[in-house]
Design a protein around this motif. Structure first.
Motif, PDB file in Angstrom:
ATOM      1  N   THR A   2       0.831  -1.201   0.000  1.00 21.22           N
ATOM      2  CA  THR A   2       0.000   0.000   0.000  1.00 21.22           C
ATOM      3  C   THR A   2       0.867   1.254   0.000  1.00 21.22           C
ATOM      4  N   ALA A   3       2.049   1.201   0.653  1.00 22.58           N
ATOM      5  CA  ALA A   3       2.936   2.364   0.691  1.00 22.58           C
ATOM      6  C   ALA A   3       3.403   2.726  -0.707  1.00 22.58           C
ATOM      7  N   THR A   4       3.714   1.733  -1.527  1.00 23.96           N
ATOM      8  CA  THR A   4       4.166   2.021  -2.890  1.00 23.96           C
ATOM      9  C   THR A   4       3.059   2.655  -3.723  1.00 23.96           C
ATOM     10  N   PHE A   5       1.825   2.250  -3.478  1.00 25.66           N
ATOM     11  CA  PHE A   5       0.696   2.849  -4.207  1.00 25.66           C
ATOM     12  C   PHE A   5       0.576   4.333  -3.878  1.00 25.66           C
ATOM     13  N   TYR A   6       0.600   4.658  -2.580  1.00 23.85           N
ATOM     14  CA  TYR A   6       0.432   6.058  -2.188  1.00 23.85           C
ATOM     15  C   TYR A   6       1.640   6.901  -2.580  1.00 23.85           C
ATOM     16  N   ASP A   7       2.823   6.291  -2.608  1.00 24.90           N
ATOM     17  CA  ASP A   7       4.001   7.001  -3.110  1.00 24.90           C
ATOM     18  C   ASP A   7       3.827   7.333  -4.587  1.00 24.90           C
ATOM     19  N   ARG A   8       3.256   6.399  -5.339  1.00 23.48           N
ATOM     20  CA  ARG A   8       3.027   6.624  -6.763  1.00 23.48           C
ATOM     21  C   ARG A   8       2.020   7.743  -6.990  1.00 23.48           C
ATOM     22  N   VAL A   9       0.967   7.770  -6.177  1.00 28.47           N
ATOM     23  CA  VAL A   9      -0.025   8.849  -6.275  1.00 28.47           C
ATOM     24  C   VAL A   9       0.632  10.191  -5.980  1.00 28.47           C
ATOM     25  N   SER A  10       1.454  10.256  -4.934  1.00 27.25           N
ATOM     26  CA  SER A  10       2.130  11.501  -4.582  1.00 27.25           C
ATOM     27  C   SER A  10       3.062  11.957  -5.693  1.00 27.25           C
TER      28      SER A  10
END
Length: 396
Positions: A2-10
């Motif tokens: 999930t951290a990689t997903f939110y990093d990608r969104v940012s």
């Protein structure tokens, strides 16, 4: 993970901002109108789809309030279960009569109308020939349909004919030409006389999205097809622009087509019915638009457009040609468009910079829009503010 997903969104948000493509939301603290309150002060509003000036009209507002008082906030249901009110049938009849069609089906949004028209009516053996600059809702509606897809260059009739020939050669049983009546980013009116001639030649149907035409273009404001004096098979439209400014969409067509859509159109079958307040306001807006007052408002609207267009051209701005109340001020660069809009707001004019993906890359602009509610004095003030901003930013 999930951290990689939110990093990608940012990261994507940061990239959008770095390109000058961030679309800010400026909060309005008043009714829609030619003057609105933003950031604690009154500013001139030159970017709303409020063509006839009815969005803040007291009669339209009062009609919505009265409808809500009678029918409540909503139906708590879709239409075919227990969500069809008398006011829904009244609105369907009113818009069909106004636009000259047998019947109408209502949707919660115009996006839903375009999303729901193709899939129930056309199958794998049919073909949709769509203008390349059609609204995103038409594009998405076409994607939901199994029909073969063909695209023609914006308003290029030779290319349209080539695509119609190809569709026939590929064995299409039914062909529908889909086009915006007015292309909202440019203000260009579709060449419906030529499209009608080609549709007749190749035995094709015509669908027109008239969101930026209904209420003010053509005789009595009946739309782009009335403006050109031609008949079309389907018209989709909205109550969210000239006809009250609220929300909600519709499809006008022959009664048997509407009957089939009410059985099969997914956005209709699986969305709550249009709110009674929207129906009430829309009915009053149709009454005004279809009468003698509507004629006066349309005359003022186009007089305002002519005055603004002439003054802006004289000041040295690059405008797209046309006569529609949508008048794009072309700037090219996305960041420049955002900076121009910000400076204009400082100078007392509310406008928005349009850039990719809303318009093609390299074609960023300020899309200004006239209203019948604008005064000549307000137009002149806006041109003066734009001239100041244009000189400061090196536009003129």
């Amino acid at each position: 993970m999930t951290a990689t997903f939110y990093d990608r969104v940012s990261a994507e948000l940061s990239d959008i901002d770095a390109q000058g493509l961030t679309k800010p939301e400026r909060v309005i603290a008043s009714r829609q109108g030619p003057v609105i309150k933003v950031g604690g002060r009154d500013v001139l509003n030159f970017c709303a789809n409020n063509y006839l000036g009815l969005a803040g009209d007291e009669r339209v507002t009062r009609a919505g309030i009265e409808a809500q008082e009678k029918w409540g906030a909503g139906t708590a249901s879709v239409r075919f279960i227990c969500g069809t009110l008398e006011i829904h049938k009244e609105l369907e009849r009113a818009i069909a009569d106004y636009l000259g069609f047998e019947d109408t089906i209502l949707f919660a949004a115009a996006f839903d109308a375009n999303g729901g028209i193709f899939e129930p009516l056309f199958g794998a053996d049919d073909a949709i020939v769509s203008d390349s600059l059609n609204h995103a809702s038409i594009i998405d509606g076409v994607r939901l349909c199994k029909a073969k897809r063909y695209r023609f260059a914006n308003s290029e009739m030779d290319d349209l004919e080539a695509q119609l020939k190809q569709a026939r050669a590929d064995g299409a049983k039914e062909i529908i030409i889909a086009t915006d009546g007015v292309f909202s980013m440019d203000g260009y009116v579709a060449k419906l006389k030529d499209i009608r001639a080609l549709a007749d030649k190749y035995d094709a149907l015509i669908m027109v999205d008239d969101c930026h035409a209904t209420g003010f273009l053509g005789p009595k404001g009946r739309g782009s097809y009335a403006h050109h004096g031609v008949e079309v098979d389907f018209v989709t439209g909205t109550f969210g622009k000239a006809l009250g400014g609220a929300m909600g969409g519709f499809i006008c067509a022959r009664a048997k087509v509407v009957a089939l859509l009410k059985q099969r159109a997914r956005p209709y079958l699986f969305s709550n019915a249009l709110a009674p307040a929207v129906c009430g306001s829309s009915l009053e807006a149709i009454r005004i638009a279809g009468g003698s007052e509507g004629d006066v408002l349309r005359k003022q609207l186009f007089a305002n457009a002519a005055r603004y267009r002439g003054a802006m051209a004289e000041a040295g701005f690059t405008l797209l040609p046309g006569e529609h109340p949508i008048i794009p001020v072309m700037l090219g660069d996305a960041k420049l468009a955002q900076d121009f809009a910000a400076r204009a707001l400082e100078l007392g004019v509310y406008v928005i910079g349009f850039s990719f993906p809303v318009v093609p890359r390299g074609q960023a602009r300020i899309r200004t829009q006239m209203s019948a509610a604008h005064t000549f004095e307000q137009i002149d003030q806006t041109v003066a503010a734009f001239t100041t901003a244009g000189r400061e930013l090196g536009v003129i």
